[in-house]
Motif scaffolding. Structure first.
Motif, PDB file in Angstrom:
ATOM      1  N   TYR A 144       0.835  -1.205   0.000  1.00 47.73           N
ATOM      2  CA  TYR A 144       0.000   0.000   0.000  1.00 47.73           C
ATOM      3  C   TYR A 144       0.872   1.259   0.000  1.00 47.73           C
ATOM      4  O   TYR A 144       0.621   2.216  -0.752  1.00 47.73           O
ATOM      5  N   ASP A 145       1.910   1.265   0.842  1.00 50.74           N
ATOM      6  CA  ASP A 145       2.816   2.420   0.883  1.00 50.74           C
ATOM      7  C   ASP A 145       3.532   2.611  -0.450  1.00 50.74           C
ATOM      8  O   ASP A 145       3.712   3.751  -0.919  1.00 50.74           O
ATOM      9  N   ALA A 151       2.021   6.870  -6.861  1.00 46.31           N
ATOM     10  CA  ALA A 151       0.729   7.306  -7.385  1.00 46.31           C
ATOM     11  C   ALA A 151       0.854   8.651  -8.090  1.00 46.31           C
ATOM     12  O   ALA A 151       1.714   9.478  -7.763  1.00 46.31           O
ATOM     13  N   VAL A 152       0.004   8.879  -9.081  1.00 49.35           N
ATOM     14  CA  VAL A 152      -0.045  10.162  -9.807  1.00 49.35           C
ATOM     15  C   VAL A 152      -1.429  10.758  -9.631  1.00 49.35           C
ATOM     16  O   VAL A 152      -2.412  10.047  -9.447  1.00 49.35           O
ATOM     17  N   VAL A 232      -4.049   8.657 -14.335  1.00 49.95           N
ATOM     18  CA  VAL A 232      -4.627   8.982 -13.028  1.00 49.95           C
ATOM     19  C   VAL A 232      -5.627   7.901 -12.603  1.00 49.95           C
ATOM     20  O   VAL A 232      -5.636   7.458 -11.450  1.00 49.95           O
ATOM     21  N   SER A 233      -6.490   7.463 -13.531  1.00 51.90           N
ATOM     22  CA  SER A 233      -7.491   6.437 -13.218  1.00 51.90           C
ATOM     23  C   SER A 233      -6.832   5.129 -12.796  1.00 51.90           C
ATOM     24  O   SER A 233      -7.248   4.483 -11.817  1.00 51.90           O
ATOM     25  N   ILE A 239      -4.400   2.145  -5.984  1.00 52.65           N
ATOM     26  CA  ILE A 239      -4.461   2.537  -4.568  1.00 52.65           C
ATOM     27  C   ILE A 239      -5.654   1.894  -3.880  1.00 52.65           C
ATOM     28  O   ILE A 239      -5.555   1.374  -2.757  1.00 52.65           O
ATOM     29  N   ALA A 240      -6.814   1.921  -4.544  1.00 49.65           N
ATOM     30  CA  ALA A 240      -8.026   1.341  -3.955  1.00 49.65           C
ATOM     31  C   ALA A 240      -7.865  -0.156  -3.713  1.00 49.65           C
ATOM     32  O   ALA A 240      -8.265  -0.682  -2.660  1.00 49.65           O
TER      33      ALA A 240
END
Length: 471
Positions: A144-145, A151-152, A232-233, A239-240
């Motif tokens: 997760y980290d 992430a963007v 981005v999507s 992340i989810a």
């Protein structure tokens, strides 16, 4: 006025005298007839006595517990361990089927049971599940980290760390310098043949330098430019997913951190029980301690599901169930004494007591009855389930009460009556009766008292003897 002739007066006087004589003769004849008839009656002088009131009924003997055992699967009987009359214990194996005659599912259940028991033992004695959950939680947190780090987000550069961006720029500069050096070296072999190994090595070095420069420029562009909508999507989706995996791992660890989950243990025990139940289809066991009272089948017989095997009865206690009419049920109480006789056991009387009285009646052809259960006390081997029993429940024990024999009571216009012999003439008296035994009934009201003479065998029609009607 004309005078009546003396002869006519004498005539009418004679007629009147004759009529009176005839009437007197008839009356005297009737009285004599009544006295003669009364002399033929059986009588009894009433006095106070004791009455043991009973309620009678008929029922069948049953054991304390009874069970008819049947086979639950198809097969061939391999062993019969008991016979009629044998006493058995709870869960004792009574008979079994040959393994070779059983279905595949029952045979395979033996190996499944080994695995199920091992899994259960591991849950009870091993900390492996908790340790694995702890490791899974650590890996989920790390993932997760990592996903969040890379992430963007819409409208922002892909990289906010300036050191990373500076390093990417430096990589471009170094790659450009390397390309220049490689181009100069390769140009030095312009006149050389394409088959010259040195020229080939120089060309390879130039190609690698140009590829590195392209990669460096793409990396710098990636870090300094904003991501597109697709990137981005994808990043948000990653992340989810990572967050959901982390939450699942956290829940599993919380469930196991204090040890093996009791629900897992319960599920493992249920699996063992289910497999054992499948294996037990191949045998008959006693559901309770008792006596074998019936047996069906012999070794070698082929049986099918629901084929009868044994009947087991707990003969430690015997009961008789009887139906009591609603008019008597409120006189029946738990603990009342009972006498029992059996058609199959002549000249022997047994004792019992009321052990249970139903609180709800059942209607049959308009009659409402209540079930009463009677325990037979101090019975012997002659008393067996299924026998017919005549029971007399003692509902009251009355002392020094006025009572009349039941055979002397008649029903007249819906009322109970008896006939007393007064001055030699039968006289009807209405009475109200209370408790009754098999021979006597208590008199609770009526013009009757001790010392009166009671007719024990009155005729069905006593109207000719009424003296002034009912008293």
């Amino acid at each position: 006025m004309k005078k009546i002739k003396k002869s006519k007066i004498i005539t009418w006087s004679i007629v009147a005298a004759v009529v009176l004589v005839i009437i007197a003769i008839i009356v005297i004849s009737n009285i004599n007839a009544q006295k003669e008839a009364a002399a033929a009656y059986q009588t009894q002088v009433l006095e106070k006595t004791d009455i043991t009131a009973i309620v009678g009924a008929t029922g069948s003997v049953r054991a304390n517990q009874s069970a008819t055992l049947t086979w639950q699967t198809n097969g061939r009987i391999e062993e019969l361990s008991v016979k009629v009359g044998d006493k058995v214990k709870t869960d004792q194996v009574l008979a079994s089927l040959a393994e070779s005659s059983l279905s595949q599912s029952i045979i395979l259940a033996q190996s499944d049971l080994v695995t199920a028991k091992r899994d259960l033992e591991n849950l009870l004695n091993s900390d492996k599940a908790r340790s694995q959950a702890e490791l899974d939680l650590a890996n989920a947190k790390e993932n997760y980290d990592k996903v969040r780090w890379y992430a963007v987000y819409d409208g922002q550069p892909r990289e906010s760390d300036q050191d990373v961006i500076d390093a990417a720029r430096a990589r471009v500069v170094l790659a450009e310098d390397t390309v220049e050096d490689a181009e100069r070296d390769y140009n030095g072999y312009a006149e050389a043949s394409d088959n010259d190994p040195a020229k080939a090595r120089s060309l390879k070095a130039l190609a690698l330098a140009r590829q590195e420069l392209q990669d460096a420029k793409l990396a710098l562009d990636h870090y300094t430019n904003a991501p597109n909508t697709k990137e981005v999507s994808i990043s948000q989706g990653e992340i989810a997913v990572a967050k959901a995996q982390l939450d699942d791992a956290q829940r599993e660890y919380d469930r196991l951190k204090e040890g093996t989950d009791p629900e897992d243990i319960a599920a493992a025990k249920a699996r063992v029980a289910a497999i054992e139940a499948t294996m037990n289809l191949a045998k008959i066991t006693a559901p309770f301690a008792g006596t074998i009272t019936n047996s069906s089948g012999k070794v070698g017989d082929l049986v099918t599901s629901n084929s009868p095997a044994f009947r087991v009865d707990d003969l430690s206690k015997m009961f008789v169930d009887v139906d009591i009419p609603e008019v008597d049920i409120n006189r029946i109480k738990v603990g009342q004494e009972v006498t029992l006789t059996f058609d199959a056991i002549p000249s022997t009387e047994y004792q019992g007591r009321v052990s249970e009285v139903a609180r709800v009646g059942t209607s049959d052809s308009g009659a409402v009855n209540f079930k009463v259960t009677i325990e037979v006390l101090k019975f012997d081997k002659q008393v067996m389930p299924g026998m017919t029993a005549a029971v007399n429940i003692v509902v009251s024990d009355l002392k020094d009460v006025l009572a009349v024999p039941n055979r002397a009571v008649r029903l007249m216009n819906g009322e109970r009556v008896v006939y007393l012999l007064k001055n030699g003439v039968p006289t009807m008296v209405e009475i109200e009766i209370g408790s009754s035994s098999d021979t006597l009934s208590e008199v609770v009201s009526g013009d009757i008292k001790p010392g009166d003479t009671l007719i024990l065998n009155p005729a069905t029609d006593m109207s000719s003897f009424f003296m002034g009607g009912p008293q």
